[in-house]
Design a protein around this motif. Structure first.
Motif, PDB file in Angstrom:
ATOM      1  N   PRO A  45       8.805  -1.682  -5.587  1.00  0.00           N
ATOM      2  CA  PRO A  45       8.042  -2.337  -6.653  1.00  0.00           C
ATOM      3  C   PRO A  45       7.062  -1.365  -7.305  1.00  0.00           C
ATOM      4  CG  PRO A  45       8.147  -3.738  -4.707  1.00  0.00           C
ATOM      5  CD  PRO A  45       8.706  -2.403  -4.308  1.00  0.00           C
ATOM      6  N   SER A  46       7.184  -1.187  -8.612  1.00  0.00           N
ATOM      7  CA  SER A  46       6.362  -0.198  -9.317  1.00  0.00           C
ATOM      8  C   SER A  46       4.880  -0.503  -9.224  1.00  0.00           C
ATOM      9  CB  SER A  46       6.790  -0.132 -10.789  1.00  0.00           C
ATOM     10  OG  SER A  46       8.152   0.234 -10.903  1.00  0.00           O
ATOM     11  N   TRP A  47       4.537  -1.777  -9.107  1.00  0.00           N
ATOM     12  CA  TRP A  47       3.118  -2.134  -9.078  1.00  0.00           C
ATOM     13  C   TRP A  47       2.417  -1.593  -7.843  1.00  0.00           C
ATOM     14  CZ3 TRP A  47       1.834  -4.788  -4.778  1.00  0.00           C
ATOM     15  CH2 TRP A  47       2.809  -5.573  -4.158  1.00  0.00           C
ATOM     16  N   LEU A  48       3.184  -1.277  -6.782  1.00  0.00           N
ATOM     17  CA  LEU A  48       2.551  -0.697  -5.601  1.00  0.00           C
ATOM     18  C   LEU A  48       1.921   0.648  -5.940  1.00  0.00           C
ATOM     19  CD1 LEU A  48       4.982  -1.346  -2.608  1.00  0.00           C
ATOM     20  CD2 LEU A  48       2.755  -2.376  -3.019  1.00  0.00           C
ATOM     21  N   ALA A  49       2.702   1.487  -6.619  1.00  0.00           N
ATOM     22  CA  ALA A  49       2.185   2.800  -7.009  1.00  0.00           C
ATOM     23  C   ALA A  49       1.068   2.657  -8.028  1.00  0.00           C
ATOM     24  CB  ALA A  49       3.314   3.659  -7.579  1.00  0.00           C
ATOM     25  N   GLU A  50       1.258   1.761  -8.994  1.00  0.00           N
ATOM     26  CA  GLU A  50       0.252   1.582 -10.039  1.00  0.00           C
ATOM     27  C   GLU A  50      -1.077   1.120  -9.457  1.00  0.00           C
ATOM     28  OE1 GLU A  50       2.103  -1.140 -12.672  1.00  0.00           O
ATOM     29  OE2 GLU A  50       3.681   0.256 -13.288  1.00  0.00           O
ATOM     30  N   ALA A  51      -1.010   0.260  -8.445  1.00  0.00           N
ATOM     31  CA  ALA A  51      -2.239  -0.235  -7.823  1.00  0.00           C
ATOM     32  C   ALA A  51      -2.953   0.869  -7.054  1.00  0.00           C
ATOM     33  CB  ALA A  51      -1.921  -1.401  -6.892  1.00  0.00           C
TER      34      ALA A  51
ATOM     35  N   MET B  44       4.861   8.601  -4.688  1.00  0.00           N
ATOM     36  CA  MET B  44       6.019   8.317  -3.841  1.00  0.00           C
ATOM     37  C   MET B  44       6.350   9.506  -2.954  1.00  0.00           C
ATOM     38  SD  MET B  44       8.529   6.021  -6.284  1.00  0.00           S
ATOM     39  CE  MET B  44       9.761   5.838  -4.984  1.00  0.00           C
ATOM     40  N   ASP B  45       6.274  10.715  -3.506  1.00  0.00           N
ATOM     41  CA  ASP B  45       6.498  11.915  -2.690  1.00  0.00           C
ATOM     42  C   ASP B  45       5.570  11.922  -1.480  1.00  0.00           C
ATOM     43  OD1 ASP B  45       8.531  12.996  -4.201  1.00  0.00           O
ATOM     44  OD2 ASP B  45       7.202  14.240  -5.422  1.00  0.00           O
ATOM     45  N   LYS B  46       4.312  11.587  -1.726  1.00  0.00           N
ATOM     46  CA  LYS B  46       3.308  11.638  -0.666  1.00  0.00           C
ATOM     47  C   LYS B  46       3.566  10.601   0.413  1.00  0.00           C
ATOM     48  CE  LYS B  46      -1.698  11.371   0.111  1.00  0.00           C
ATOM     49  NZ  LYS B  46      -3.030  11.187  -0.539  1.00  0.00           N
ATOM     50  N   ILE B  47       3.810   9.350   0.015  1.00  0.00           N
ATOM     51  CA  ILE B  47       3.963   8.290   1.013  1.00  0.00           C
ATOM     52  C   ILE B  47       5.276   8.430   1.779  1.00  0.00           C
ATOM     53  CG2 ILE B  47       5.031   6.591  -0.554  1.00  0.00           C
ATOM     54  CD1 ILE B  47       3.393   4.446   0.927  1.00  0.00           C
TER      55      ILE B  47
ATOM     56  N   GLY C 219       8.185  11.196   6.904  1.00  0.00           N
ATOM     57  CA  GLY C 219       9.318  12.036   7.267  1.00  0.00           C
ATOM     58  C   GLY C 219      10.491  12.010   6.315  1.00  0.00           C
ATOM     59  N   PHE C 220      10.287  11.546   5.076  1.00  0.00           N
ATOM     60  CA  PHE C 220      11.383  11.453   4.119  1.00  0.00           C
ATOM     61  C   PHE C 220      11.162  12.374   2.920  1.00  0.00           C
ATOM     62  CE2 PHE C 220      11.460   7.304   6.202  1.00  0.00           C
ATOM     63  CZ  PHE C 220      12.807   7.147   6.483  1.00  0.00           C
ATOM     64  N   ARG C 221      12.242  12.969   2.462  1.00  0.00           N
ATOM     65  CA  ARG C 221      12.240  13.657   1.168  1.00  0.00           C
ATOM     66  C   ARG C 221      12.842  12.686   0.159  1.00  0.00           C
ATOM     67  NH1 ARG C 221      14.714  18.679   2.150  1.00  0.00           N
ATOM     68  NH2 ARG C 221      16.704  17.580   2.259  1.00  0.00           N
ATOM     69  N   VAL C 222      12.100  12.377  -0.909  1.00  0.00           N
ATOM     70  CA  VAL C 222      12.511  11.309  -1.810  1.00  0.00           C
ATOM     71  C   VAL C 222      12.783  11.823  -3.217  1.00  0.00           C
ATOM     72  CG1 VAL C 222      10.163  10.697  -2.537  1.00  0.00           C
ATOM     73  CG2 VAL C 222      11.957   8.948  -2.554  1.00  0.00           C
TER      74      VAL C 222
ATOM     75  N   ALA D  74      16.133   8.578  -0.479  1.00  0.00           N
ATOM     76  CA  ALA D  74      15.326   9.368   0.452  1.00  0.00           C
ATOM     77  C   ALA D  74      16.179   9.823   1.633  1.00  0.00           C
ATOM     78  CB  ALA D  74      14.134   8.551   0.955  1.00  0.00           C
ATOM     79  N   GLU D  75      15.922  11.043   2.077  1.00  0.00           N
ATOM     80  CA  GLU D  75      16.631  11.596   3.239  1.00  0.00           C
ATOM     81  C   GLU D  75      15.667  11.736   4.408  1.00  0.00           C
ATOM     82  OE1 GLU D  75      19.208  15.551   4.629  1.00  0.00           O
ATOM     83  OE2 GLU D  75      18.318  15.432   2.622  1.00  0.00           O
ATOM     84  N   GLN D  76      16.114  11.308   5.573  1.00  0.00           N
ATOM     85  CA  GLN D  76      15.305  11.395   6.785  1.00  0.00           C
ATOM     86  C   GLN D  76      15.266  12.838   7.278  1.00  0.00           C
ATOM     87  OE1 GLN D  76      13.061  10.583   8.862  1.00  0.00           O
ATOM     88  NE2 GLN D  76      13.882   9.241  10.470  1.00  0.00           N
ATOM     89  N   LEU D  77      14.063  13.388   7.404  1.00  0.00           N
ATOM     90  CA  LEU D  77      13.901  14.768   7.854  1.00  0.00           C
ATOM     91  C   LEU D  77      13.471  14.857   9.318  1.00  0.00           C
ATOM     92  CD1 LEU D  77      12.001  16.241   4.755  1.00  0.00           C
ATOM     93  CD2 LEU D  77      14.468  16.164   5.173  1.00  0.00           C
ATOM     94  N   ARG D  78      13.056  13.741   9.883  1.00  0.00           N
ATOM     95  CA  ARG D  78      12.594  13.729  11.273  1.00  0.00           C
ATOM     96  C   ARG D  78      13.706  13.264  12.211  1.00  0.00           C
ATOM     97  NH1 ARG D  78       6.883  10.394  10.664  1.00  0.00           N
ATOM     98  NH2 ARG D  78       5.703  11.978   9.510  1.00  0.00           N
TER      99      ARG D  78
END
Length: 306
Positions: free
Chosen positions: A215-221, A235-238, A243-246, A274-278
């Motif tokens: 949901p885009s509003w999550l980032a906007e908030a 999104m990159d940060k969260i 452990g994901f590259r998005v 997203a790819e799991q890196l862990r």
């Protein structure tokens, strides 16, 4: 009156993670927003399937659609996102050797288990609101929908007190690749989504994929902005913190590759891959036991020399 039920989510191995998350789901009745939202999504899929050149065919979505719906000439963003996720999902599953595991995080009316062409020996888990799923399952059974032969399907209620333990008890293996798809799952707060990331990160083997819509509003908030650049950075940060590259997907560009025009309604979700890196908790537990075994063998050899 709705009765919210709190779902506590725990990792199957508390050696590597000890945070407890919470998701909220509502008991479903015909006027429950969860049920109505799932029906709306099914209606969009049904109308897309009636296009002269549809993005996909969903012969079962009509179970929940009123007679003679108005068919639009352009494709809805949701349907383009569904097409993208369908294609990406099947492509990734077909690249898996051996055990094939798919986890669908849905609204309870996802017809992918019935309408997609799964490779043999695919295990499909559906995590969704239980009342919505059970109502939908009855309707699907009445329409003749069946899981393709040679595959296994399992529903895990969103209201389960321990979803990771429940899905593992149903046969999920954290030492085998898996593909996770989130579309329609009730996400009300940032904590809800963080809990989803926590579950997937805990259970998914390194190299597994997590696809879906956020949901885009999550980032906007969180960032107090509607800029696409700000959303991607957030999104990159969260994702990376779990452990994901998005990678975020721009639906307008994907629609152009399909030769489709999108409807003018604003869309409130951002598709992602997203790819799991862990390593999963299960993989970490295997490594821990192997390390202990090597240490014990070394101690025994040293004792014999003395």
């Amino acid at each position: 009156m709705f009765s919210p039920r709190t779902v506590v989510l725990r990792s199957p191995s508390l050696r590597t993670k000890n945070r407890v998350g919470v998701l909220r789901a509502h008991l479903c009745e015909d006027d429950d927003p969860l049920f109505l939202s799932a029906k709306e999504a099914a209606s969009l899929r049904f109308m897309e399937a009636r296009q002269p050149e549809p993005l996909f065919v969903d012969e079962y979505a009509g179970c929940w659609v009123a007679p003679n719906p108005q068919i639009k000439q352009k494709s809805h963003h949701y349907c383009v996102a569904t097409k993208f996720l369908d294609d990406k999902l099947i492509k990734q599953v077909n690249h898996i050797n051996g055990v094939k595991q798919v986890v669908l995080l849905t609204d309870g009316m996802d017809t992918r288990p019935y309408r997609l062409r799964w490779p043999m020996s695919t295990t499909i888990f559906d995590i969704s609101p239980d009342n919505v799923f059970r109502r939908a399952a009855r309707d699907l059974q009445g329409s003749g929908a069946k899981i393709p032969r040679g595959n296994f399907f399992c529903h895990v209620p969103l209201e389960s007190p321990n979803i990771p333990l429940e899905i593992c008890n149903r046969g999920f293996r954290g030492d085998q690749p898996s593909i996770w798809v989130m579309q329609g799952l009730p996400i009300k707060t940032l904590v809800d989504f963080e809990d989803v990331l926590f579950i997937v990160s805990s259970l998914a083997m390194k190299g597994s994929y997590f696809l879906g819509e956020l949901p885009s509003w999550l980032a906007e908030a969180e960032i107090k902005s509607r800029s696409s650049t700000g959303t991607m950075k957030w999104m990159d940060k969260i994702f990376m913190s779990n452990g994901f590259r998005v990678e975020t997907i721009i639906l307008e560009e994907f629609a152009k590759t399909l030769g489709k025009e999108l409807t003018l309604e604003p869309y409130k979700n951002t598709p992602f891959v997203a790819e799991q890196l862990r390593f999963s908790d299960y993989e970490m537990e295997i490594w821990r036991k192997e390390f202990e075994r090597i240490e014990n063998e070394g101690d025994e050899e040293g004792f014999e020399e003395l």
